[in-house]
Design a protein around this motif. Structure first.
Motif, short mmCIF file in Angstrom:
data_model
loop_
_atom_site.label_atom_id
_atom_site.label_comp_id
_atom_site.label_asym_id
_atom_site.label_seq_id
_atom_site.Cartn_x
_atom_site.Cartn_y
_atom_site.Cartn_z
N ALA B 47 0.83 -1.21 0.00
CA ALA B 47 0.00 0.00 0.00
C ALA B 47 0.86 1.26 0.00
O ALA B 47 1.56 1.55 0.97
CB ALA B 47 -0.92 0.00 1.21
N ALA B 48 0.81 2.00 -1.09
CA ALA B 48 1.50 3.29 -1.17
C ALA B 48 0.94 4.23 -0.10
O ALA B 48 -0.26 4.23 0.17
CB ALA B 48 1.29 3.91 -2.55
N LYS B 110 1.09 -5.28 -7.74
CA LYS B 110 0.53 -3.97 -8.11
C LYS B 110 1.14 -2.90 -7.21
O LYS B 110 1.47 -1.79 -7.67
CB LYS B 110 -0.99 -3.97 -8.01
N GLY B 111 1.31 -3.20 -5.94
CA GLY B 111 1.91 -2.25 -5.02
C GLY B 111 3.36 -1.94 -5.38
O GLY B 111 3.83 -0.81 -5.20
N ASP B 114 2.92 0.57 -8.07
CA ASP B 114 2.44 1.84 -7.51
C ASP B 114 3.57 2.61 -6.81
O ASP B 114 3.63 3.84 -6.87
CB ASP B 114 1.36 1.58 -6.45
N PHE B 117 7.45 2.64 -9.59
CA PHE B 117 7.38 3.36 -10.87
C PHE B 117 7.04 4.82 -10.57
O PHE B 117 5.92 5.28 -10.84
CB PHE B 117 6.31 2.75 -11.76
#
Lengths: 220, 220
Positions: B47-48, B110-111, B114, B117
């Motif tokens: 989690a960003a 995906k995290g 997020d 990148f």
């Protein structure tokens, strides 16, 4: 209806939070019973894994997919995760409110799908899409983008058509589980759109939430 | 070349792990220098959020997107995250190895996108897609599915065309950052395919990794 709003932004003063507040007020104002999963505030764990389970059937030969397969009917999910699953089970309408990061869900919200949409609750063998276990429920995406609408519309647009980009969520997640999926409500270019446009997008959201029981779902 | 393999499965004995091991052996065998990010083993945070930063420019008016915007050039990312960003910065070739959960990346991967990148490393204003900051690098997806290939090919297939489903990753993440994206290498229906097919898919992966310097990228 019983509504569940799943929210994925961490900032106390974000525009996404204004949309959450608008959505809750609109749904309550229309007489719906509203539950909220504020994933960052809950410290929701995004990564599916061993921690999903209170007990394991095969602790010495642990395989995630095998353990997940029958954990719902056996009541073996960890308490916090089981509570989220029950919120989903009770909901007639689910709204996902999120910033469109990298053309998909923020990781914390993807993790909510990975861990909450489990076999026995969301789908089963032979029970997917039209026959998904949550058939009859309604779902909708409410998202914000950092690029203007023109970058997501028409041939040769910069990012590609928005409906195509959202298909893996609308069809691959919500419809897979049986939801009737309402067209998404989108706030474009929210960093640069200006206050008047952002307020207009809140009004769009409020208006769209007035018709969740009657709006025509996306045809698949 | 310098290769980075980003791996997203938690089980010690998963087929995804066999693919990781095959990939590392094939890349090293071809003389490449290989780094691995084993996200579950690292306990990578998906989690960003505020934890991404060692110091904040605006602690009293914290906004994630604002803080992220210039943190790379200012060297303000937290040490563990900065280390991942440097692994990406050094890589000529990036392979993402993952199970295709809900038609997208597992949340932990995906995290990684997020949070890794970031502006100044992967993209900048006016530097996206062809001109993304990682232009000239090569990227490839290596994934496993739980459904057979027929469910992902042709008109009216159950899930929809695989290339369309992968577009938000191949184009929306890798190409956005400038990568030349090689066609994905896919192991279909891995729970039910049987040992012979699974071994064949490992051989496909090994073969594909022999040509990463010369293979034709996807045309966009």
């Amino acid at each position: 209806m019983k509504a569940l709003v799943v929210f994925a932004h961490q900032d106390a003063h974000s525009y996404n939070r204004a949309r959450l507040e608008t959505a809750v007020a609109a749904l309550e104002g229309a007489g719906h019973e509203v539950a909220v999963s504020d994933l960052y505030a809950m410290g929701f764990e995004a990564a599916a894994g061993r921690g999903d389970f209170a007990t394991l059937n095969e602790p010495d030969a642990y395989k995630f997919e095998s353990e997940q397969g029958n954990a719902y009917k056996q009541g073996r999910f960890a308490a916090g995760l089981a509570a989220e699953q029950e919120k989903l089970a009770r909901a007639d309408f689910v709204l996902l409110q999120f910033p469109f990061w990298w053309f998909s869900l923020p990781a914390i919200l993807k993790g909510w799908v990975d861990r909450v949409f489990v076999p026995g609750l969301a789908y089963a063998s032979g029970a997917r899409y039209d026959t998904g276990l949550l058939a009859g429920r309604r779902g909708m995406l409410s998202l914000t983008t950092a690029s203007p609408e023109a970058d997501f519309r028409g041939a040769d647009c910069l990012h590609g058509d928005i409906d195509g980009l959202l298909h893996h969520i609308n069809h691959g997640m919500l419809r897979y589980a049986g939801f009737d999926v309402l067209p998404p409500v989108i706030a474009w270019d929210v960093h640069d759109a200006g206050d008047a446009a952002r307020k207009g997008y809140l009004e769009d959201l409020r208006t769209r939430l007035e018709t969740i029981e009657t709006a025509e779902p996306i045809a698949y």
